[in-house]
Scaffold this motif. Structure first.
Motif, mmCIF file in Angstrom:
data_model
loop_
_atom_site.group_PDB
_atom_site.id
_atom_site.type_symbol
_atom_site.label_atom_id
_atom_site.label_comp_id
_atom_site.label_asym_id
_atom_site.label_seq_id
_atom_site.Cartn_x
_atom_site.Cartn_y
_atom_site.Cartn_z
ATOM 1 N N GLU A 1 0.599 4.247 -2.745
ATOM 2 C CA GLU A 1 0.554 5.868 -1.989
ATOM 3 C C GLU A 1 1.389 6.561 -2.975
ATOM 4 O O GLU A 1 1.142 7.790 -3.450
ATOM 5 N N GLN B 1 -6.312 8.508 -0.836
ATOM 6 C CA GLN B 1 -5.390 9.706 -1.092
ATOM 7 C C GLN B 1 -6.046 10.549 -1.772
ATOM 8 O O GLN B 1 -5.830 11.848 -1.771
ATOM 9 N N GLY C 1 0.060 9.671 -5.478
ATOM 10 C CA GLY C 1 0.265 10.765 -5.038
ATOM 11 C C GLY C 1 0.244 11.915 -5.998
ATOM 12 O O GLY C 1 -0.398 13.030 -5.928
ATOM 13 N N SER D 1 0.888 -1.292 0.093
ATOM 14 C CA SER D 1 0.072 0.003 -0.021
ATOM 15 C C SER D 1 0.970 1.272 -0.004
ATOM 16 O O SER D 1 0.471 2.516 -0.581
#
Length: 633
Positions: A264, A306, A268, A260
């Motif tokens: 991320e 996110q 991003g 994970s």
């Protein structure tokens, strides 16, 4: 239940195709393909020319990946070329829809006649026509095309989200690409205000970034091996939503582990770009964050945590991820979940304050005072009782016409806003639409009053009406033109100005009072009996009147106090110095021009569009309805 009673809704995404059958009782059935509630949009073209879909296409592509077309949903003027063989682009794009039609007919028990197809808001006529041709090639009935954000908004209403008429929402559709849309709910439905799309700000970009992180620089970013790798990574990305780490099989190399944290890091930059698009779209719609009732995230990549964090950080608005975000558009297009969205709630329109009516009265009384003084103090002359003429203060006559038009315009604006505020039910017109009608009526009435002044003066003095009409109508023509332009803008614009239309178009009361007093003093100085002991005071009154007229002109032109002080001093001195019988007409017309500039400035504030933000190195452009975007699901 008969098949004809069902409604088929299809969302042909870039990566997947989803379909729903909606029934008259409000329930719905999601169609499944190979055991999953969606059909991969990728198709495989066999050596014999057949087009395969779903699991069959994936299995065949494992041995011949060069015959796989990952995303057939794109208009093409030329046919696809697969392994050196030309393939009909319409046939390739129709294959997933044909598979959907077969499954829908099986579930419904017969052909479904009512069909909806979801399209991006930025698709123009060419792409929409192409999609209709694809549906026809697939053997489907003529579909009704529903814009994706409009479908999502309808789904929100059907699931109980409170969105009153007049409110603005943002639909952030993050699928294979990203498409962010600002919508306004009107009395008759949702309208798209602005759309920005970016193909590099969605799930495909995240998949490719994660694939590059897992494979390193050894695997080139194209070719069959890369496509297979991206497909494996896409499945791993979905699994990482519920697992901290997963194993990713790769072609021609050992499997790797994706975590994970890696997801991320890969997601991003892409999701920050989505946040920038969201802010840019709000700006492109000429709105602020404070105007937005909510931001709603949908699409296959909307579940990434996110995304909400990036949008909240970039805009200050905490977005809402719609439950089952990948199906929100297709459910909304089918009107599934509710048969009645309920009554449209009104947005309260601010009642114009009492001071707006006072401003109307001031302009009206100023007009009456000026025309009365102008007519009562005019000097009539004759030669041998044969040739008659009148010494009239044409500047005062012009200003009386200007004040009459200003009073009518202020009254029309206030009445339009008041009617909108007092309307018991939402009508087909917004507050701007009602104000627009009020402005048009006011222009007609004000022009008629100015013409009436000319006719009355002509009859009163027994003179030809032509000159009176010229001084009454020509100076107010620019004001009337600017007001008509404002009425058009008010009727077409969705955003109410800060404080309401009555505040934006409130007559410049200070300028009206100052200029009226100034012209009254000037006329007094020109027509008063010039007794020797009064000469000084009469001349002073005329100069003071000239000063006030100059100040009144400046007050109409600029609002900041510092600018008024800077401009008023020289202009007031000039108008005071030129006060005379010959110069009053020039001064009156100058004031009419200043009022026209005042109206033009307000018109400009409603026409001008603030430039959208230019995030991430590539400035987005406003995409009105009918412009292609690169976004998709």
């Amino acid at each position: 239940m008969r098949a004809g009673e069902a409604r088929l809704s299809i969302d042909c995404g870039t990566a997947t195709t989803a379909a729903v059958l909606a029934w008259p009782d409000g329930s719905s059935t999601s169609l499944s393909f190979d055991g999953v509630p969606y059909l991969p949009s990728a198709v495989y073209v066999s050596p014999g020319g057949e087009v395969w879909t779903g699991q069959q296409a994936r299995q065949a592509a494992a041995g011949q990946p060069n015959r796989l077309i990952p995303s057939p949903r794109r208009p093409a003027d030329d046919d696809f070329t697969v392994d050196g063989t030309a393939v009909d682009a319409l046939e390739v794009a129709a294959a997933p829809l044909r598979r959907v039609a077969v499954e829908a007919e099986r579930v419904a028990g017969g052909p479904v006649r009512d069909m909806r197809v979801v399209v991006p808001a930025g698709w123009g006529p060419r792409r929409r026509t192409w999609l209709r041709q694809v549906a026809h090639r697939a053997g489907l009935p003529q579909p009704r095309l529903v814009e994706a954000p409009v479908a999502v908004a309808g789904h929100l209403l059907a699931t109980g989200v409170h969105l009153p008429a007049g409110s603005f929402i943002v639909v952030c559709d993050v699928g294979a690409g990203a498409e962010v849309t600002v919508l306004r709910r009107g009395p008759s439905g949702f309208e798209v205000l602005a759309t920005l799309g970016d193909a590099a700000a969605g799930g495909t970009a995240i998949d490719e970034a994660l694939a590059a992180a897992l494979t390193g620089p050894d695997v080139p970013g194209d070719g069959a091996a890369w496509s297979t790798t991206v497909e494996s990574v896409r499945a791993a990305k979905e699994a990482l939503a519920t697992h901290p780490a997963v194993t990713v099989p790769l072609p021609d190399r050992p499997p790797v582990v994706a975590s994970s944290g890696m997801l991320e890091q890969a997601a991003g930059p892409v999701l920050r770009r989505v946040a920038q698009l969201t802010q840019a779209t709000i700006t492109a719609a000429e709105l602020t964050v404070a105007d937005i009732a909510g931001v709603y995230c949908v699409g296959g990549s909307a579940h990434l945590p996110q995304l909400a964090q990036a949008i909240a950080a970039g805009t200050g608005i905490t977005p809402v991820v719609v439950p089952d975000p990948a199906s929100a558009a297709v459910l909304g297009a089918a009107d599934a979940g509710a048969t009645d969205h309920g009554a449209v709630d009104r947005v309260e329109v601010e009642v114009p304050p009492v001071r707006r009516a006072v401003a109307v009265a001031i302009s009206g009384f100023a007009s009456l005072a000026l025309i009365w003084q102008c007519l009562m103090t005019a000097e009539q002359h004759s030669t041998l009782n044969v040739y008659f003429w009148v010494d009239l203060n044409w500047g005062e006559f012009t200003m009386a016409a200007v004040m009459a038009l200003l009073a009518c315009l202020a009254a029309g604006t206030v009445l339009g806003s008041l009617i909108a505020a007092r309307s018991p039910t939402p009508g087909t017109r917004t507050e701007g639409g009602r104000v627009s009608i009020g402005i048009l009526a006011a222009v007609s009435l004000g022009t008629a009053i100015a013409g009436l002044y000319a006719v009355v003066a002509s009859q009163y003095f027994g003179q030809p009406v032509g000159r009176f009409l010229s001084w009454a109508l020509w100076p107010i023509t620019p004001i009337a033109v600017a007001a008509v332009g404002m009425s058009v803008v008010a009727a077409r614009q969705w955003r109410v100005p800060h404080g309401g239309w009555s505040a934006l178009l409130a007559a410049p009361t200070g300028s009206v009072v100052t200029a009226t007093l100034g012209m009254g003093l000037v006329q007094y100085s020109l027509t008063a009996e010039r007794w020797p002991d009064m000469l000084l005071w009469i001349d002073v009154a005329g100069r003071v009147g000239g000063l006030l007229l100059g100040v009144g002109v400046v007050m109409a032109l600029v609002a900041p106090l510092m600018f008024r002080l800077i401009l008023a001093a020289p202009l007031a001195v000039i108008t005071a110095a030129i006060v005379s019988d010959q110069a009053t007409g020039i001064i009156g017309v100058t004031y009419a021009v200043a009022v026209a500039v005042w109206w033009a400035a307000r018109l400009w504030t409603r026409i001008i569009r603030p430039a959208p933000l230019a995030p991430a190195g590539q400035p987005p452009s406003v995409l009105p309805v009918g412009t292609p975007t690169a976004g998709g699901r």
